[in-house]
Design an enzyme around this catalytic site. Sequence first.
Site, PDB file in Angstrom:
ATOM      1  N   TYR A  58      43.206  53.456  39.708  1.00  0.00           N
ATOM      2  CA  TYR A  58      42.387  52.648  38.800  1.00  0.00           C
ATOM      3  C   TYR A  58      42.773  52.977  37.366  1.00  0.00           C
ATOM      4  O   TYR A  58      42.914  54.153  37.003  1.00  0.00           O
ATOM      5  CB  TYR A  58      40.899  52.959  39.006  1.00  0.00           C
ATOM      6  CG  TYR A  58      40.010  52.228  38.029  1.00  0.00           C
ATOM      7  CD1 TYR A  58      39.480  50.981  38.345  1.00  0.00           C
ATOM      8  CD2 TYR A  58      39.717  52.767  36.775  1.00  0.00           C
ATOM      9  CE1 TYR A  58      38.671  50.296  37.450  1.00  0.00           C
ATOM     10  CE2 TYR A  58      38.918  52.085  35.874  1.00  0.00           C
ATOM     11  CZ  TYR A  58      38.405  50.852  36.218  1.00  0.00           C
ATOM     12  OH  TYR A  58      37.620  50.167  35.312  1.00  0.00           O
TER      13      TYR A  58
ATOM     14  N   GLU B 103      41.624  45.733  32.700  1.00  0.00           N
ATOM     15  CA  GLU B 103      41.437  46.565  33.886  1.00  0.00           C
ATOM     16  C   GLU B 103      42.507  46.262  34.920  1.00  0.00           C
ATOM     17  O   GLU B 103      42.691  45.103  35.307  1.00  0.00           O
ATOM     18  CB  GLU B 103      40.048  46.298  34.477  1.00  0.00           C
ATOM     19  CG  GLU B 103      39.714  47.181  35.659  1.00  0.00           C
ATOM     20  CD  GLU B 103      38.378  46.813  36.277  1.00  0.00           C
ATOM     21  OE1 GLU B 103      37.403  47.539  36.047  1.00  0.00           O
ATOM     22  OE2 GLU B 103      38.305  45.784  36.969  1.00  0.00           O
TER      23      GLU B 103
END
Length: 390
Positions: free
Chosen positions: A109, A197
């Site tokens: 992530y 993101e």
Amino acid sequence: MNLHEYQAKDLLRRYGVAVPQGAVAATPQEAVAVAQNLGGALWVVKAQVHAGGRGKAGGVQLVRNLAALRAAAARMLGRNLVTQQTGSTGLPVERVYVESGSDIEREIYLSLTLNRERGRIAVIASSAGGMDIEEVAHQTPEKIIAVAVHPAAGLQPYQCRELAFALQLAGKQLGEFQDLAMALYRLYIENDASLLEINPLILTRAGALLALDAKINIDANALFRHPELAALRDANQEDPLERRASENELNYVSLDGDIACMVNGAGLAMATMDLIQLHGGRPANFLDVGGGATAERVAVAFEIIFSNPKVRAVLINIFGGIVRCDIIAQGVVQAVKSVGVKLPVVVRLEGTNAAEARAILAASGLAITPAEDLTDAARKVIALAKQAHA
Ligand code: GDP
Ligand code: MN
């Protein structure tokens, strides 16, 4: 403003970030053509909606032949996709993105966003990336690390190394990760992003870093500087009520409660919502009708708040500083008559010409409950909403 994944990946490519090869398609036939162009024997079909959680909702399908690819695209296109992030009606899938499938060794992530408390951009990373990142953040927050970027200095190589070590990257991946993080930081700054993101950023079996998913939000207040980004807006993905509000220069955000609010000024609107909450009610929306509220805009505002089927009662809270209360009162009376309001309406008007305003409301013959002050207004509207439920 949100970008679609395919738009975000175009932007990533322009900044030299490695992403799988792919293209967008609006029909199953186009999807097949994209796959034929890409070649290979594994493809991913991805529904393009302004929401994450697609993988768990059937919006990301791995396929190994063209018939399955066509079928996957046909299943997604022309329907609404409901994910954990969309609400119960979901969002319309008008395009799918077709890309070459990747061999995943590990899912990481990585994101950039503004840390408002520190006034710095935060680069956030976790080695436990993928579809359960929310769970990770909740249960094992120590698995998520972050660095804050000094606005004048920019993202520093040592910060990239700190992140890379925490992600258990090694060897040539360290340099690769640094280049990637620096490119993302540049993209974030140069495009006035508010969120960037990559989840997952994958490590392939061959040891390369590849951005498999991409979510980019652009600060709407900066869009005037980026006409090419503004042109990417997909209004069909936006809440129709919020869109109608913005077209009328009303600031509207729908919420989960049952008490509609109509207020002038964002600060007063926040305070009104707080008071409703404090006295045990739940606001159905935030609505700032602005300082220059006219009778027409009050009417549009009414239409918008009543389009929300959850609403049981309305609280109008106006402080007449620039606007005159009597003008607002006329607008309320007109709107209640023309929209045919059947729900209870509580009105608290204070400030310029408040007495005239109260007289107008009293003379209108409509079932409008006047309130003395904000607390009184909150209590009355909550009681009326409860009665409406009973
Ligand atoms: P999201 O669920 O909306 O965030 O959609 P993502 O694009 O992140 O995809 C969800 C998941 O699908 C990823 O976390 C991967 O596990 C899986 N996935 C996506 N693309 C590929 C791929 O090319 N190969 C493999 N094996 N899995 C993939
Ligand atoms: Mn994702």
